[in-house]
Scaffold this motif. Structure first.
Motif, PDB file in Angstrom:
ATOM      1  N   LEU A  92       0.424   2.143   8.752  1.00  0.00           N
ATOM      2  CA  LEU A  92      -0.976   2.412   8.738  1.00  0.00           C
ATOM      3  C   LEU A  92      -1.396   3.722   7.829  1.00  0.00           C
ATOM      4  CD1 LEU A  92      -3.902   1.253  10.148  1.00  0.00           C
ATOM      5  CD2 LEU A  92      -3.344   3.100  12.366  1.00  0.00           C
ATOM      6  N   ARG A  93      -1.217   4.808   8.136  1.00  0.00           N
ATOM      7  CA  ARG A  93      -1.978   5.224   7.457  1.00  0.00           C
ATOM      8  C   ARG A  93      -2.482   5.411   5.606  1.00  0.00           C
ATOM      9  NH1 ARG A  93       1.799   9.601   6.748  1.00  0.00           N
ATOM     10  NH2 ARG A  93       2.718   8.442   4.454  1.00  0.00           N
ATOM     11  N   GLU A  94      -0.848   4.591   5.157  1.00  0.00           N
ATOM     12  CA  GLU A  94      -1.768   4.121   3.579  1.00  0.00           C
ATOM     13  C   GLU A  94      -2.334   2.774   3.611  1.00  0.00           C
ATOM     14  OE1 GLU A  94      -0.248   6.058   1.149  1.00  0.00           O
ATOM     15  OE2 GLU A  94       0.540   6.769   2.335  1.00  0.00           O
ATOM     16  N   THR A  95      -2.787   2.004   4.661  1.00  0.00           N
ATOM     17  CA  THR A  95      -3.667   1.237   4.891  1.00  0.00           C
ATOM     18  C   THR A  95      -5.403   1.354   4.634  1.00  0.00           C
ATOM     19  OG1 THR A  95      -1.656   0.105   5.866  1.00  0.00           O
ATOM     20  CG2 THR A  95      -4.352  -1.215   6.048  1.00  0.00           C
ATOM     21  N   LEU A  96      -5.024   2.360   5.443  1.00  0.00           N
ATOM     22  CA  LEU A  96      -6.775   3.339   5.563  1.00  0.00           C
ATOM     23  C   LEU A  96      -6.736   4.096   4.431  1.00  0.00           C
ATOM     24  CD1 LEU A  96      -5.614   4.053   9.233  1.00  0.00           C
ATOM     25  CD2 LEU A  96      -7.704   2.276   8.409  1.00  0.00           C
ATOM     26  N   ARG A  97      -6.241   4.369   3.747  1.00  0.00           N
ATOM     27  CA  ARG A  97      -6.631   5.291   2.656  1.00  0.00           C
ATOM     28  C   ARG A  97      -6.455   4.513   1.542  1.00  0.00           C
ATOM     29  NH1 ARG A  97      -1.280  10.015   2.540  1.00  0.00           N
ATOM     30  NH2 ARG A  97      -2.358  10.980   4.372  1.00  0.00           N
ATOM     31  N   VAL A 150       1.205  -1.214  -0.107  1.00  0.00           N
ATOM     32  CA  VAL A 150       0.078   0.155   0.121  1.00  0.00           C
ATOM     33  C   VAL A 150       0.841   1.958   0.272  1.00  0.00           C
ATOM     34  CG1 VAL A 150      -1.717  -1.586   1.238  1.00  0.00           C
ATOM     35  CG2 VAL A 150      -0.247   0.407   2.306  1.00  0.00           C
ATOM     36  N   ASP A 151       2.104   0.714   0.628  1.00  0.00           N
ATOM     37  CA  ASP A 151       2.691   2.528   0.178  1.00  0.00           C
ATOM     38  C   ASP A 151       4.105   2.237  -0.782  1.00  0.00           C
ATOM     39  OD1 ASP A 151       5.271   4.049   0.874  1.00  0.00           O
ATOM     40  OD2 ASP A 151       4.128   4.529   3.116  1.00  0.00           O
ATOM     41  N   SER A 201      -0.358   9.716  11.627  1.00  0.00           N
ATOM     42  CA  SER A 201      -1.293   7.692  11.192  1.00  0.00           C
ATOM     43  C   SER A 201      -1.855   7.661  11.410  1.00  0.00           C
ATOM     44  CB  SER A 201      -0.138   6.911  12.553  1.00  0.00           C
ATOM     45  OG  SER A 201      -0.753   7.128  13.765  1.00  0.00           O
ATOM     46  N   SER A 202      -3.132   8.489  11.419  1.00  0.00           N
ATOM     47  CA  SER A 202      -4.520   8.141  10.862  1.00  0.00           C
ATOM     48  C   SER A 202      -5.070   9.238  10.816  1.00  0.00           C
ATOM     49  CB  SER A 202      -4.903   7.536  11.895  1.00  0.00           C
ATOM     50  OG  SER A 202      -5.628   8.631  13.241  1.00  0.00           O
ATOM     51  N   PRO A 203      -6.179   9.160   9.937  1.00  0.00           N
ATOM     52  CA  PRO A 203      -6.961  10.776   9.634  1.00  0.00           C
ATOM     53  C   PRO A 203      -7.618  11.023  10.905  1.00  0.00           C
ATOM     54  CG  PRO A 203      -8.618   8.771   8.964  1.00  0.00           C
ATOM     55  CD  PRO A 203      -6.923   8.314   9.091  1.00  0.00           C
ATOM     56  N   TRP A 204      -7.653  10.473  12.169  1.00  0.00           N
ATOM     57  CA  TRP A 204      -8.427  11.309  13.251  1.00  0.00           C
ATOM     58  C   TRP A 204      -7.562  11.693  14.061  1.00  0.00           C
ATOM     59  CZ3 TRP A 204      -8.805   5.360  12.902  1.00  0.00           C
ATOM     60  CH2 TRP A 204      -9.422   4.753  11.894  1.00  0.00           C
ATOM     61  N   ARG A 205      -6.600  11.981  14.358  1.00  0.00           N
ATOM     62  CA  ARG A 205      -5.324  12.659  15.078  1.00  0.00           C
ATOM     63  C   ARG A 205      -5.306  12.033  16.184  1.00  0.00           C
ATOM     64  NH1 ARG A 205      -4.799  19.271  13.064  1.00  0.00           N
ATOM     65  NH2 ARG A 205      -3.197  18.605  14.607  1.00  0.00           N
ATOM     66  N   VAL A 216     -12.788  -0.570  15.730  1.00  0.00           N
ATOM     67  CA  VAL A 216     -12.780  -1.569  14.624  1.00  0.00           C
ATOM     68  C   VAL A 216     -13.197  -0.418  13.819  1.00  0.00           C
ATOM     69  CG1 VAL A 216     -13.581  -2.963  13.916  1.00  0.00           C
ATOM     70  CG2 VAL A 216     -13.686  -2.862  16.372  1.00  0.00           C
ATOM     71  N   TRP A 217     -11.885  -0.706  12.635  1.00  0.00           N
ATOM     72  CA  TRP A 217     -11.810   0.220  11.794  1.00  0.00           C
ATOM     73  C   TRP A 217     -12.808  -1.089  10.215  1.00  0.00           C
ATOM     74  CZ3 TRP A 217     -12.346   4.082   8.297  1.00  0.00           C
ATOM     75  CH2 TRP A 217     -11.563   4.199   7.353  1.00  0.00           C
ATOM     76  N   ARG A 218     -14.010  -0.577  10.161  1.00  0.00           N
ATOM     77  CA  ARG A 218     -15.484  -1.488   9.437  1.00  0.00           C
ATOM     78  C   ARG A 218     -15.786  -0.535   7.848  1.00  0.00           C
ATOM     79  NH1 ARG A 218     -17.325  -4.496  12.830  1.00  0.00           N
ATOM     80  NH2 ARG A 218     -16.495  -6.340  12.845  1.00  0.00           N
ATOM     81  N   ALA A 219     -15.773  -1.199   7.320  1.00  0.00           N
ATOM     82  CA  ALA A 219     -16.396  -0.638   5.719  1.00  0.00           C
ATOM     83  C   ALA A 219     -16.432   0.970   5.639  1.00  0.00           C
ATOM     84  CB  ALA A 219     -18.377  -0.715   6.196  1.00  0.00           C
ATOM     85  N   GLY A 220     -14.610   1.534   6.140  1.00  0.00           N
ATOM     86  CA  GLY A 220     -15.085   3.341   6.503  1.00  0.00           C
ATOM     87  C   GLY A 220     -14.904   3.891   7.118  1.00  0.00           C
TER      88      GLY A 220
END
Length: 347
Positions: A212-217, A187-188, A306-310, A321-325
């Protein structure tokens, strides 16, 4: 009636799947640590569901690892250093000098963890899950603390603890065993430069935050369970200012603290207000910058990259749990020790 049907469906699904088998990869370049016999003992409780796969370049009994200990539940894989270097070159396309420099960089070896699933894929046959684990982690009863269902319900479960917040935890992360997770590092686009950094202190640290950042993106279809309550590290103490001790008691690690469990101006040790916590989890997704600027927030760690949530609001005894965005709040309460055990420890 709906609850009964749901329970029956879960039971049917559980009976249809294979037994849980997790292969935890640990790379040991040069010497085994002197505490190896104690580490090995903690894996006995978790066998055969969780198997330590120790990939080592030196002899098995180097540097204090020769004490008499039952390690029949540990899988040792001897890969001499030159063969290990060739593996990383052949499997990843890394340069020979690049791989050699990294394997001699000491602390920088942590950057290689996202590659383990692909580089050692020949060792993962027969396992339903795979993961990486640090050599300074003593395991409790993983199945009892985490629960098998969490592992089956997710593509990945990571144990970041209080201070990492949202990250792929370098100390312990477990994936479903699939081609997708074994090659998730892709992913990176810059994974080779980051994973094989050998200048400066020899470590990029990408495996926890950038990865993680790239995985979530790029992998919004993945289900990731951030389990914040399973790791008992002392860093939570300086975050909360609540003093506690750890005890090893009859094969279990117990955290003991005296009330009150919160100090003015500091995040509390335990979750005091469930509804407010859930509101904050919704807030960090709707307006992460606004939440970060707020003076009225409970946050044990801020994650700026590392995440969009700061922010990670209240990360002890809880999970996400991160599921379906979408990020969801999940309680992971600590089980209370039996009254007799508490009395014994207090004495």
């Amino acid at each position: 009636a709906a609850a009964v049907r749901a329970a029956a469906a879960r039971a049917a699904a559980a009976s249809a799947r294979p037994p849980l088998r997790v292969g935890l990869l640990m790379l040991i370049v040069d010497r085994f640590p002197p505490w190896w016999p104690y580490l090995v003992a903690t894996y006995a409780r978790n066998a055969p569901r969780f198997t330590l796969i120790a990939v080592h370049t030196a002899g098995r009994h180097a540097a204090g690892a020769g004490e008499a200990v039952d390690d029949s539940h540990v899988r040792y894989e001897h890969v001499p250093l030159e063969q290990l270097r060739r593996r990383f070159v052949a499997k990843l396309g890394a340069g020979e000098a690049q791989a050699s420099a990294k394997l001699s960089s000491g602390k920088g070896l942590s950057d290689l963890k996202p590659f383990y699933g692909h580089v050692f894929d020949d060792l993962l046959g027969g396992y339903t899950h795979w993961g990486w684990v640090d050599w300074d982690i003593l395991l409790g009863d993983l199945a009892a603390v985490v629960g098998e269902e969490a592992l089956w319900a997710s593509d990945a479960v990571t144990f970041a603890g209080a201070t990492l917040g949202f990250a792929w935890a370098g100390q312990l992360t477990i994936f479903r065993n699939s081609a997708e997770t074994r090659e998730l590092y892709r992913v990176d686009d810059n994974h080779l430069a980051l994973g094989f950094k050998s200048t400066g202190d020899g470590q990029s640290g990408w495996e926890e935050r950038t990865f993680l950042r790239e995985t979530l993106r790029k992998k919004k279809d993945l289900t990731i369970h951030f389990h914040m309550g399973a790791q008992m590290d002392y860093k939570a103490q300086w975050l909360t200012w609540v003093p506690f001790d750890h005890y090893w008691h009859e094969g279990r690690i117990l955290r003991c603290s005296a009330p009150p469990y919160s100090k003015d101006g500091r995040p509390p040790l335990l979750l005091p207000n469930r509804s407010r916590w859930r509101e904050q989890v919704e807030w960090i997704q709707r307006d992460p910058d606004g939440f970060y600027r707020s003076k009225d927030r409970v946050c044990l760690r801020w994650d700026l990259a590392s995440s969009p949530w700061r922010c990670c609001p209240h990360s002890l005894g809880v999970s996400y749990v991160w599921r379906a965005g979408e990020l969801r709040a999940v309680e992971s309460p600590y089980p209370e020790a039996e009254e007799a055990t508490r009395a014994e420890l207090a004495a």
